[in-house]
Design a protein around this motif. Structure first.
Motif, PDB file in Angstrom:
ATOM      1  N   THR A 123      24.547  37.852  79.901  1.00 51.28           N
ATOM      2  CA  THR A 123      24.459  36.423  79.599  1.00 51.28           C
ATOM      3  C   THR A 123      23.047  35.860  79.568  1.00 51.28           C
ATOM      4  OG1 THR A 123      24.728  35.793  81.932  1.00 51.28           O
ATOM      5  CG2 THR A 123      26.738  36.052  80.631  1.00 51.28           C
ATOM      6  N   VAL A 124      22.027  36.623  79.906  1.00 44.46           N
ATOM      7  CA  VAL A 124      20.671  36.086  79.936  1.00 44.46           C
ATOM      8  C   VAL A 124      20.172  35.787  78.523  1.00 44.46           C
ATOM      9  CG1 VAL A 124      18.277  36.686  80.438  1.00 44.46           C
ATOM     10  CG2 VAL A 124      20.029  37.124  82.128  1.00 44.46           C
ATOM     11  N   ASN A 125      19.484  34.644  78.388  1.00 48.54           N
ATOM     12  CA  ASN A 125      18.851  34.226  77.121  1.00 48.54           C
ATOM     13  C   ASN A 125      19.858  34.074  75.984  1.00 48.54           C
ATOM     14  OD1 ASN A 125      16.296  34.256  78.344  1.00 48.54           O
ATOM     15  ND2 ASN A 125      16.044  36.433  77.911  1.00 48.54           N
ATOM     16  N   GLY A 126      21.059  33.646  76.302  1.00 43.10           N
ATOM     17  CA  GLY A 126      22.049  33.442  75.270  1.00 43.10           C
ATOM     18  C   GLY A 126      21.883  32.098  74.582  1.00 43.10           C
ATOM     19  N   SER A 127      22.496  31.981  73.422  1.00 44.80           N
ATOM     20  CA  SER A 127      22.464  30.731  72.676  1.00 44.80           C
ATOM     21  C   SER A 127      23.672  30.710  71.745  1.00 44.80           C
ATOM     22  CB  SER A 127      21.171  30.603  71.875  1.00 44.80           C
ATOM     23  OG  SER A 127      21.045  31.657  70.938  1.00 44.80           O
ATOM     24  N   GLY A 128      23.897  29.538  71.147  1.00 41.94           N
ATOM     25  CA  GLY A 128      25.018  29.412  70.225  1.00 41.94           C
ATOM     26  C   GLY A 128      26.258  28.914  70.934  1.00 41.94           C
ATOM     27  N   PRO A 129      27.443  29.282  70.451  1.00 43.28           N
ATOM     28  CA  PRO A 129      28.691  28.815  71.069  1.00 43.28           C
ATOM     29  C   PRO A 129      28.915  29.453  72.440  1.00 43.28           C
ATOM     30  CG  PRO A 129      29.153  30.389  69.322  1.00 43.28           C
ATOM     31  CD  PRO A 129      27.682  30.093  69.238  1.00 43.28           C
ATOM     32  N   LEU A 130      29.573  28.718  73.309  1.00 45.37           N
ATOM     33  CA  LEU A 130      29.787  29.180  74.675  1.00 45.37           C
ATOM     34  C   LEU A 130      30.945  30.167  74.858  1.00 45.37           C
ATOM     35  CD1 LEU A 130      29.105  26.187  77.093  1.00 45.37           C
ATOM     36  CD2 LEU A 130      28.330  28.545  77.365  1.00 45.37           C
ATOM     37  N   PRO A 131      32.002  30.144  74.052  1.00 47.46           N
ATOM     38  CA  PRO A 131      33.114  31.069  74.318  1.00 47.46           C
ATOM     39  C   PRO A 131      32.718  32.534  74.464  1.00 47.46           C
ATOM     40  CG  PRO A 131      33.842  29.403  72.790  1.00 47.46           C
ATOM     41  CD  PRO A 131      32.371  29.176  73.001  1.00 47.46           C
ATOM     42  N   PRO A 132      31.842  33.109  73.611  1.00 48.88           N
ATOM     43  CA  PRO A 132      31.460  34.505  73.837  1.00 48.88           C
ATOM     44  C   PRO A 132      30.734  34.719  75.159  1.00 48.88           C
ATOM     45  CG  PRO A 132      30.967  33.849  71.585  1.00 48.88           C
ATOM     46  CD  PRO A 132      31.305  32.605  72.322  1.00 48.88           C
ATOM     47  N   ALA A 133      29.901  33.755  75.565  1.00 46.25           N
ATOM     48  CA  ALA A 133      29.187  33.881  76.842  1.00 46.25           C
ATOM     49  C   ALA A 133      30.161  33.854  78.006  1.00 46.25           C
ATOM     50  CB  ALA A 133      28.161  32.758  76.984  1.00 46.25           C
TER      51      ALA A 133
END
Length: 218
Positions: free
Chosen positions: A33-43
């Motif tokens: 999950t580090v440095n993620g972006s975009g939509p939250l469902p995949p995270a």
């Protein structure tokens, strides 16, 4: 029941058996999950997957702590063996609560997301689904059911891998596929709640199997 939960928490804290699943959870969270972006469902699917593996390990560790004589003493004190099992399950789920909070907030802290209430609700449902499923798998792979550590380890790995990677298998793989393919958290809530219901039924079934096996042996 409160006394059983307090006893189980004291035993697992004193034994420090919680450290390995806790470190595994934080390690997976850092990698996925580090440095993620975009939509939250995949995270949130990633954080739920980390909780799934950690809850399975934590359940096996907790239910395998007591020796047979010690477990018999606890059962006599509690009055019923099913109360001991229920207390252990409740202890695991209670222990998962801070991990669920961390799984919800950590991606927001290290990533860049546009957060909506539906995202947080979906993340909560996904993590609860994985916690229930992981606990169920851990129950049937613990010492009261599988007395040999090697057999328990192989069974746990096989069930975790099957649940995670068999395409479309509810509740975990099916939920992850839905969350990976859509960014509409509000639209995913209905199927996610369905997977949560399946995970609750799975935990009840696994608990019934474990209780049946231990009762027949005793």
């Amino acid at each position: 029941m409160i006394a059983l939960i307090r006893y189980s928490l004291a035993v697992v804290l004193h034994s420090q058996r919680y450290l390995a699943p806790l470190l595994l959870f934080t390690g997976l969270m850092g990698v996925l999950t580090v440095n993620g972006s975009g939509p939250l469902p995949p995270a949130y699917a990633s954080s739920a997957g980390a909780l799934f593996v950690a809850s399975t390990w934590l359940t096996v560790a907790l239910l395998s702590l007591d020796s047979a004589p010690q477990r018999a003493i606890v059962t006599v004190t509690a009055g019923r063996s099913w109360r001991v099992l229920l207390g252990s399950i409740a202890t695991v789920l209670f222990s998962c609560l801070p991990l669920m909070v961390f799984g919800l907030l950590f991606p927001l802290w290290v990533g860049s997301y546009d957060v909506r209430p539906a995202d947080l609700l979906l993340g909560t449902v996904a993590q609860l689904t994985c916690a229930l499923t992981g606990t169920g798998i851990g129950v049937v792979c613990s010492r009261p059911v599988l007395r040999r550590h090697g057999h328990a380890l192989v069974a746990a790995l096989a069930l975790v891998m099957t649940t995670l990677f068999v395409p479309g298998l509810p509740p975990v793989n099916r939920l992850f596929r839905l969350m990976a393919r859509s960014s509409d958290s509000a639209g995913l809530l209905a199927p996610a709640l369905g997977m949560l219901g399946i995970s609750a039924l799975l935990l009840v079934l696994c608990g019934a199997v474990a209780q049946y096996v231990t009762t027949r042996r005793d």
